[in-house]
Design a protein around this motif. Structure first.
Motif, PDB file in Angstrom:
ATOM      1  N   VAL A 100       0.868  -1.176   0.000  1.00  0.00           N
ATOM      2  CA  VAL A 100       0.000   0.000   0.000  1.00  0.00           C
ATOM      3  C   VAL A 100       0.904   1.224   0.000  1.00  0.00           C
ATOM      4  CG1 VAL A 100      -1.696   1.355   1.271  1.00  0.00           C
ATOM      5  CG2 VAL A 100      -1.908  -1.137   1.196  1.00  0.00           C
ATOM      6  N   LEU A 101       0.707   2.093  -0.978  1.00  0.00           N
ATOM      7  CA  LEU A 101       1.474   3.333  -1.061  1.00  0.00           C
ATOM      8  C   LEU A 101       0.625   4.472  -0.518  1.00  0.00           C
ATOM      9  CD1 LEU A 101       3.104   1.463  -2.927  1.00  0.00           C
ATOM     10  CD2 LEU A 101       3.553   3.453  -4.379  1.00  0.00           C
ATOM     11  N   GLU A 102       1.181   5.235   0.412  1.00  0.00           N
ATOM     12  CA  GLU A 102       0.469   6.392   0.985  1.00  0.00           C
ATOM     13  C   GLU A 102       0.975   7.664   0.343  1.00  0.00           C
ATOM     14  OE1 GLU A 102       0.612   9.984   2.922  1.00  0.00           O
ATOM     15  OE2 GLU A 102       2.289   8.643   3.372  1.00  0.00           O
ATOM     16  N   ALA A 103       0.070   8.424  -0.253  1.00  0.00           N
ATOM     17  CA  ALA A 103       0.408   9.704  -0.866  1.00  0.00           C
ATOM     18  C   ALA A 103      -0.645  10.731  -0.473  1.00  0.00           C
ATOM     19  CB  ALA A 103       0.474   9.567  -2.390  1.00  0.00           C
ATOM     20  N   ALA A 104      -0.984  10.753   0.805  1.00  0.00           N
ATOM     21  CA  ALA A 104      -2.064  11.623   1.279  1.00  0.00           C
ATOM     22  C   ALA A 104      -1.532  12.625   2.299  1.00  0.00           C
ATOM     23  CB  ALA A 104      -3.184  10.761   1.868  1.00  0.00           C
ATOM     24  N   THR A 105      -1.690  12.322   3.578  1.00  0.00           N
ATOM     25  CA  THR A 105      -1.247  13.200   4.659  1.00  0.00           C
ATOM     26  C   THR A 105      -0.739  12.355   5.818  1.00  0.00           C
ATOM     27  OG1 THR A 105      -3.408  13.201   5.755  1.00  0.00           O
ATOM     28  CG2 THR A 105      -3.031  14.895   4.060  1.00  0.00           C
ATOM     29  N   GLY A 106      -0.067  13.021   6.753  1.00  0.00           N
ATOM     30  CA  GLY A 106       0.377  12.324   7.945  1.00  0.00           C
ATOM     31  C   GLY A 106      -0.785  11.761   8.746  1.00  0.00           C
ATOM     32  N   ASP A 107      -1.893  12.501   8.778  1.00  0.00           N
ATOM     33  CA  ASP A 107      -3.076  12.014   9.493  1.00  0.00           C
ATOM     34  C   ASP A 107      -3.616  10.743   8.845  1.00  0.00           C
ATOM     35  OD1 ASP A 107      -2.956  14.047  11.359  1.00  0.00           O
ATOM     36  OD2 ASP A 107      -4.382  15.341  10.302  1.00  0.00           O
ATOM     37  N   ALA A 108      -3.603  10.702   7.514  1.00  0.00           N
ATOM     38  CA  ALA A 108      -4.083   9.511   6.807  1.00  0.00           C
ATOM     39  C   ALA A 108      -3.176   8.319   7.089  1.00  0.00           C
ATOM     40  CB  ALA A 108      -4.152   9.783   5.308  1.00  0.00           C
ATOM     41  N   LEU A 109      -1.864   8.569   7.145  1.00  0.00           N
ATOM     42  CA  LEU A 109      -0.937   7.481   7.444  1.00  0.00           C
ATOM     43  C   LEU A 109      -1.164   6.946   8.856  1.00  0.00           C
ATOM     44  CD1 LEU A 109       1.470   5.716   6.683  1.00  0.00           C
ATOM     45  CD2 LEU A 109       2.982   7.559   7.453  1.00  0.00           C
ATOM     46  N   LYS A 110      -1.383   7.844   9.798  1.00  0.00           N
ATOM     47  CA  LYS A 110      -1.643   7.417  11.176  1.00  0.00           C
ATOM     48  C   LYS A 110      -2.963   6.657  11.280  1.00  0.00           C
ATOM     49  CE  LYS A 110       0.839  11.197  13.455  1.00  0.00           C
ATOM     50  NZ  LYS A 110       0.695  12.348  14.385  1.00  0.00           N
ATOM     51  N   GLU A 111      -3.949   7.076  10.503  1.00  0.00           N
ATOM     52  CA  GLU A 111      -5.266   6.443  10.562  1.00  0.00           C
ATOM     53  C   GLU A 111      -5.265   5.059   9.922  1.00  0.00           C
ATOM     54  OE1 GLU A 111      -9.920   7.304   9.185  1.00  0.00           O
ATOM     55  OE2 GLU A 111      -8.333   8.766   8.720  1.00  0.00           O
ATOM     56  N   HIS A 112      -4.544   4.910   8.816  1.00  0.00           N
ATOM     57  CA  HIS A 112      -4.650   3.681   8.038  1.00  0.00           C
ATOM     58  C   HIS A 112      -3.404   2.798   8.057  1.00  0.00           C
ATOM     59  CE1 HIS A 112      -8.293   5.434   6.608  1.00  0.00           C
ATOM     60  NE2 HIS A 112      -7.712   6.316   5.814  1.00  0.00           N
ATOM     61  N   GLY A 113      -2.245   3.357   8.402  1.00  0.00           N
ATOM     62  CA  GLY A 113      -0.997   2.626   8.252  1.00  0.00           C
ATOM     63  C   GLY A 113      -0.924   1.331   9.037  1.00  0.00           C
ATOM     64  N   VAL A 114      -1.269   1.382  10.320  1.00  0.00           N
ATOM     65  CA  VAL A 114      -1.194   0.184  11.157  1.00  0.00           C
ATOM     66  C   VAL A 114      -2.182  -0.869  10.672  1.00  0.00           C
ATOM     67  CG1 VAL A 114      -1.551  -0.725  13.495  1.00  0.00           C
ATOM     68  CG2 VAL A 114      -0.287   1.414  13.158  1.00  0.00           C
ATOM     69  N   LYS A 115      -3.371  -0.457  10.236  1.00  0.00           N
ATOM     70  CA  LYS A 115      -4.357  -1.405   9.718  1.00  0.00           C
ATOM     71  C   LYS A 115      -3.806  -2.156   8.510  1.00  0.00           C
ATOM     72  CE  LYS A 115      -8.405   1.246  11.241  1.00  0.00           C
ATOM     73  NZ  LYS A 115      -9.592   2.015  10.803  1.00  0.00           N
ATOM     74  N   CYS A 116      -3.094  -1.431   7.651  1.00  0.00           N
ATOM     75  CA  CYS A 116      -2.508  -2.071   6.470  1.00  0.00           C
ATOM     76  C   CYS A 116      -1.443  -3.089   6.874  1.00  0.00           C
ATOM     77  CB  CYS A 116      -1.895  -1.017   5.552  1.00  0.00           C
ATOM     78  SG  CYS A 116      -3.093   0.114   4.798  1.00  0.00           S
ATOM     79  N   LEU A 117      -0.604  -2.713   7.813  1.00  0.00           N
ATOM     80  CA  LEU A 117       0.443  -3.624   8.287  1.00  0.00           C
ATOM     81  C   LEU A 117      -0.165  -4.857   8.943  1.00  0.00           C
ATOM     82  CD1 LEU A 117       2.800  -0.918   9.825  1.00  0.00           C
ATOM     83  CD2 LEU A 117       3.239  -2.218   7.727  1.00  0.00           C
ATOM     84  N   GLU A 118      -1.204  -4.652   9.740  1.00  0.00           N
ATOM     85  CA  GLU A 118      -1.868  -5.776  10.408  1.00  0.00           C
ATOM     86  C   GLU A 118      -2.544  -6.704   9.414  1.00  0.00           C
ATOM     87  OE1 GLU A 118      -2.881  -3.740  14.757  1.00  0.00           O
ATOM     88  OE2 GLU A 118      -4.388  -3.698  13.160  1.00  0.00           O
ATOM     89  N   ALA A 119      -2.918  -6.156   8.235  1.00  0.00           N
ATOM     90  CA  ALA A 119      -3.540  -6.977   7.195  1.00  0.00           C
ATOM     91  C   ALA A 119      -2.506  -7.705   6.337  1.00  0.00           C
ATOM     92  CB  ALA A 119      -4.426  -6.102   6.312  1.00  0.00           C
ATOM     93  N   GLY A 120      -1.219  -7.501   6.644  1.00  0.00           N
ATOM     94  CA  GLY A 120      -0.170  -8.184   5.902  1.00  0.00           C
ATOM     95  C   GLY A 120       0.323  -7.462   4.678  1.00  0.00           C
ATOM     96  N   ALA A 121       0.062  -6.150   4.590  1.00  0.00           N
ATOM     97  CA  ALA A 121       0.526  -5.360   3.452  1.00  0.00           C
ATOM     98  C   ALA A 121       1.725  -4.510   3.859  1.00  0.00           C
ATOM     99  CB  ALA A 121      -0.589  -4.453   2.933  1.00  0.00           C
ATOM    100  N   ASN A 122       2.746  -4.505   3.033  1.00  0.00           N
ATOM    101  CA  ASN A 122       3.853  -3.579   3.234  1.00  0.00           C
ATOM    102  C   ASN A 122       3.361  -2.164   2.927  1.00  0.00           C
ATOM    103  OD1 ASN A 122       6.425  -5.404   3.513  1.00  0.00           O
ATOM    104  ND2 ASN A 122       5.228  -6.293   1.844  1.00  0.00           N
ATOM    105  N   VAL A 123       3.865  -1.182   3.648  1.00  0.00           N
ATOM    106  CA  VAL A 123       3.442   0.202   3.441  1.00  0.00           C
ATOM    107  C   VAL A 123       4.641   1.039   3.033  1.00  0.00           C
ATOM    108  CG1 VAL A 123       2.487   2.270   4.533  1.00  0.00           C
ATOM    109  CG2 VAL A 123       1.561   0.015   5.112  1.00  0.00           C
ATOM    110  N   ILE A 124       4.486   1.799   1.955  1.00  0.00           N
ATOM    111  CA  ILE A 124       5.486   2.781   1.536  1.00  0.00           C
ATOM    112  C   ILE A 124       4.845   4.150   1.710  1.00  0.00           C
ATOM    113  CG2 ILE A 124       6.885   3.652  -0.367  1.00  0.00           C
ATOM    114  CD1 ILE A 124       6.793   0.798  -1.545  1.00  0.00           C
TER     115      ILE A 124
END
Length: 247
Positions: free
Chosen positions: A66-90
């Motif tokens: 999952v590539l994040e190109a939004a905001t720091g708030d979006a990364l904080k909101e969604h980043g851990v969920k993506c990692l917990e789902a087994g997706a690498n996050v950039i």
């Protein structure tokens, strides 16, 4: 490899179309998630992927990255969920990693699920050199942003402080201070400076390194397509992560 994207603005569009054009041949964009329905649907349609209205819907597509190109708030909101789902996050919004609580949560989620959160280097180079120099011993990094006076960003014309102080002062405009600080080993020891563009000079970022390894300096101009380099750096990270030979 299946790729999801968070963010449908200018940088997200560059990433989405880059994937659509085959800049990372082994990857396919399967879904995009944005703040506004219209932009999300338009980008999804132009890139032949699914428009998602929630992070849960994006993760249902089972993205490997999952590539994040939004905001720091979006990364904080969604980043851990993506990692917990087994997706690498950039991530592009590297400034979010200055939040110690989020950093630790992301670190734990990545470790427990065998994935990674990778910070894209953005508009400056030299972070790989900084990481290598840090292995050699003591390292001092100084990142300078050269900008035009009264540029409307709300930043002071001249400033000198730690990377941590810089991101606290302006999370939106000094995101790169955190990337430099992490590469150099400390947000508190790495310096962040603001200076006015000299006569006949160009706006951009300069990185100076000094330590047991020696000294080095690098300057990257923001003129021309400079800001778009942030998006291309995320694609470059993705390409390195999926390539059998990495350099």
């Amino acid at each position: 490899m299946k790729v999801g994207l968070i963010g449908c603005g200018k940088l997200g569009s560059i990433i989405a179309h880059g994937l659509r054009e085959g800049k990372v041949p082994s990857c396919q964009l399967v879904g995009v998630l944005g703040r506004t329905k219209e932009k999300t649907q338009a980008l999804a349609q132009s890139c032949a992927c699914k428009a998602c209205c929630s992070i849960e819907q994006l993760l249902e597509l089972k993205p490997d990255y999952v590539l994040e190109a939004a905001t720091g708030d979006a990364l904080k909101e969604h980043g851990v969920k993506c990692l917990e789902a087994g997706a690498n996050v950039i991530c592009i919004s590297v400034g979010a990693l200055a939040d110690e609580a989020f950093f630790r949560c992301a670190e734990a989620a990545a470790s427990e699920n065998g994935v990674k959160l990778v910070a894209a280097p953005g508009v400056i180079g030299g972070l790989d050199l900084a990481a290598s120099a840090l292995m050699a011993g003591e390292l001092q990094g100084v990142l300078t942003k050269y900008h035009y006076a009264s540029g409307g960003s709300g930043l002071p014309d001249v400033y000198d402080g730690s990377a941590r102080e810089a991101i606290e002062m302006s999370p939106r405009h000094l995101n790169i201070a955190v990337a430099a600080g992490l590469a150099c080993g400390s947000l508190d020891k790495t310096r962040m400076r603001l200076d006015v563009v000299p006569p006949e000079g160009k706006s951009g970022f300069g990185l100076e390194l000094s330590g047991d390894f020696g000294t080095a300096s690098l300057f990257c101009s923001r003129e021309g397509r400079g800001p778009a380099l942030v998006a291309y750096s995320a694609l470059a990270v993705l390409k390195r992560m999926v390539s059998p030979i990495v350099f």
